[in-house]
Motif scaffolding. Sequence first.
Motif, PDB file in Angstrom:
ATOM      1  N   TYR A 121      -5.329  45.377 -46.592  1.00 34.95           N
ATOM      2  CA  TYR A 121      -5.720  43.991 -46.847  1.00 34.95           C
ATOM      3  C   TYR A 121      -4.550  43.285 -47.493  1.00 34.95           C
ATOM      4  O   TYR A 121      -3.672  43.924 -48.075  1.00 34.95           O
ATOM      5  N   GLN A 138     -12.974  39.627 -48.864  1.00 33.67           N
ATOM      6  CA  GLN A 138     -11.956  39.640 -49.907  1.00 33.67           C
ATOM      7  C   GLN A 138     -12.011  38.364 -50.751  1.00 33.67           C
ATOM      8  O   GLN A 138     -11.405  38.312 -51.809  1.00 33.67           O
ATOM      9  N   ARG A 187     -13.114  41.606 -55.262  1.00 29.67           N
ATOM     10  CA  ARG A 187     -12.700  41.327 -53.891  1.00 29.67           C
ATOM     11  C   ARG A 187     -13.189  42.503 -53.067  1.00 29.67           C
ATOM     12  O   ARG A 187     -12.680  43.615 -53.212  1.00 29.67           O
ATOM     13  N   SER A 221     -14.355  41.916 -44.931  1.00 28.65           N
ATOM     14  CA  SER A 221     -14.021  43.341 -44.968  1.00 28.65           C
ATOM     15  C   SER A 221     -15.203  44.223 -44.635  1.00 28.65           C
ATOM     16  O   SER A 221     -15.051  45.432 -44.477  1.00 28.65           O
ATOM     17  N   MET A 228      -4.054  50.129 -41.617  1.00 25.66           N
ATOM     18  CA  MET A 228      -4.710  48.894 -42.020  1.00 25.66           C
ATOM     19  C   MET A 228      -4.583  48.691 -43.529  1.00 25.66           C
ATOM     20  O   MET A 228      -4.777  49.611 -44.314  1.00 25.66           O
ATOM     21  N   THR A 288     -13.861  45.326 -50.595  1.00 29.97           N
ATOM     22  CA  THR A 288     -13.123  46.058 -49.564  1.00 29.97           C
ATOM     23  C   THR A 288     -14.077  46.718 -48.575  1.00 29.97           C
ATOM     24  O   THR A 288     -13.690  47.020 -47.454  1.00 29.97           O
ATOM     25  N   TYR A 341      -3.659  40.060 -53.468  1.00 38.14           N
ATOM     26  CA  TYR A 341      -4.022  38.817 -54.147  1.00 38.14           C
ATOM     27  C   TYR A 341      -3.413  38.833 -55.533  1.00 38.14           C
ATOM     28  O   TYR A 341      -3.398  39.855 -56.210  1.00 38.14           O
ATOM     29  N   PRO A 360     -10.131  37.755 -60.877  1.00 34.29           N
ATOM     30  CA  PRO A 360     -10.545  36.669 -61.762  1.00 34.29           C
ATOM     31  C   PRO A 360     -11.441  35.710 -61.011  1.00 34.29           C
ATOM     32  O   PRO A 360     -11.308  35.542 -59.804  1.00 34.29           O
ATOM     33  N   ALA A 417      -2.781  36.945 -59.447  1.00 34.62           N
ATOM     34  CA  ALA A 417      -3.494  36.170 -60.449  1.00 34.62           C
ATOM     35  C   ALA A 417      -2.489  35.704 -61.486  1.00 34.62           C
ATOM     36  O   ALA A 417      -1.448  36.329 -61.669  1.00 34.62           O
TER      37      ALA A 417
END
Lengths: 110, 656
Positions: free
Chosen positions: A5, B396, B419, B380, A3, B421, A8, B440, A10
């Motif tokens: 995520y 997240q 974010r 999450s 698993m 987890t 992300y 951010p 920036a």
Amino acid sequence: MGMTYRRYLAGARVYGCSNCRTHLSTINSMISKAFHGQHGRAYLFEEVVNVIEGEPVDRQMTTGNHTVRDIECVKCHVILGWKYDFAYDSDQKYKEGKYILERNLLVDVQ
Amino acid sequence: MHISAAPTPIVSPNITPEAGPSTVPFKANGHTTNGATNGFVSSTTPSPSSNGLTHRPLITRVNLPGSTLYDDSHIDREEFVRLVIQTLRDVGYTQSATTLEEESGYAMETPPVAHFRRKVLEGAWQEAVDALADLGLAEDSGLTEAKCLIIQQKYLELLETGKTTEALHILRDELASLHPDATHLHFLSGLLMCTDAADLQQRASWDGAEGSSRRRLLVDLQHWIPSSIMIPPRRFPALLDQALRYQSSQCLWHNTPARSLSLYNDHHCEDDLFPRHNTFNLVSHEDEVWNLEWSHTGRRLATASQDKSVIVWSVEQADGEVTIQPQLHLKDHPFAVGCVAWSFDDTVLLSSSDHIIKMWDTKTGSCIRSIETAHTETVSALAWVPDGSGFVSGSQDRKIILWGADGKQRDSWGFTPIRITDLAISADYTRLVAVGECAPSPSALGGPSSSREDSATPPAPGRTAFAGATSSSPRLGEYQMIVYDPRTKQMDFAVPLEGQLTSVKISADSRYALINNAPDEIHLWDLLTQRMVRKYTGQRQGRHIIRSCFGGVDENFIVSGSEGAIYVWHRVRGMLLIVLEGHGPGSVNSVAWNPRFPQMFASCSDDYTVRIWQAIPAVKLAFASTSDGIDAGAGDGVSGKGKGKRREPWDNPSSL
């Protein structure tokens, strides 16, 4: 696989999947805007995240023969573009390991 | 009731020192050759009629030489005997206690102490204050402080009974002149505004004259009164508890409930009591299994998979035989399922599938509610509020949201700096620990001029509850542990941590947080002192989301998944105890210890399976006997068709 995520990004401009807004790349990572895909204009990126790479296939393009893999969004599985594995023409070698994303399938996200 | 005097001391000088109370013949003539020098000597001439017992035998005072229990012991005999007397009296053996006082010549406490104790418990405050002087307290050694405590109790009790005017007099005339701490006085005077007794008790954290407050006052007063004069309450059992706790802490494989420890022997657990045997291999999922959680009864297990479903397994036992069946298959998820969480009463199960939260009826398997727009990125973490009134989701997308038990939004933390987890709520609801990657704030971005560095500023004030509380400026890509008070949403503290934080659990005592720190460490944090107290190493998890848990009786073990196997450490010593192989290729993603049966836990893996680990068969009987009277939950006939239940033989060598 295990698993994980989604990653992300920036920066001044983050490009995401127009369907599900999953982060894909940033303007800092863009190499060129002068590409064409199946849906019109396309961008070449140094690095793209949150995509699944398909099987390599040889494909004849306007700039010659290339080995490419289709890349799909890790969340919604829309095909977003491709990745260059290998370029047969020596002057196209700079594309190897780089990614094409179709402009019409991208959206600015933050 | 037959009253017997203490056993006659053995007088033979040949006896070994351990066998009797003394190796030296005692003088039976009542001379106080010892005891009188360093203690309180009770009446040496007990009167048979003094306590109304007509047939009470005359107790002969036993005088022993020396001051220790045995010749070769450091234990002071007087201390020991007084603790025994205190214990006997506590549990109701008052006549034995009196007998022992007379025979030994030691009194549990002097008459002034007994008087003082009685007056405090009766609420005779003036007499209690007067009695302080007899306890050896002087102006420079706690007399004022002790007086303050007593008068404060008097003040609170007056307030409790609504005698506000009298209370005000006490505050002005007695407390104000005595009390050195103006802020505390201010707090006390504020209590005058309390609307009723309940309000007072709540605000003062005080349980009233009828509660335990007078006994607690005695404990507090103990601080100023020498322990040799007034023995702290339940002192002997406290010492025995310490001994048992020490023995347990020295027991490497300790997994035995405290109630079954004996004082007769030093405690030691065999390693067979540890659930190291893979007893079940549950194979119904069609893709990687990512997470799992036991119901509070320990009789049901929910597993979350990449195959976009949740399976609820029922754990039944009949005739000592444990069987596990798939009971519910909750399929209606558009994406892989990452989290599951049982409600306080196990009637509702939450699941998260990407940004969507679903609530399921655990009796029927029907979806009660689907929350689809509150979060914009992967949820999450899901954690129920300990009283069952609702739950918290972390995502997240950096948001933490509080939901009612009905699935309606009650509150929101807004955007946190990370974010998320994972997050966890302590059992006492004083702490919410969130871990995640610094990100951010959307409000700080947007303009083409904002560079990568600029965007790392904390959220703008007013946007979030914690705004302005961020003292450190987090760096992008750095992970943080943030501790909130869930009642106020205020940040307690935040710690930047190296590595990727993938999991957080809080110990049952609400004090410690266990955090997986990828790629290869697990950290135990003391939330009270805000320090890391232990590191567990040996496992590897790369960049994957791998979870760990506390396990066993007293949460003596730390268990974690890894890339390949299950790792078990001794929590306090930090020592790696065992590596359990058995799962196929890929990661063991999560582990969960059964909350009711400490000799069972479950693991789930990339190999599509869920595995149950138990102790040896002899211990399986213990499982059977402790499960009596436990409702098997909603056992209403979802047929498992036998699918998914593959029994591993007990003596399977591969599980060792």
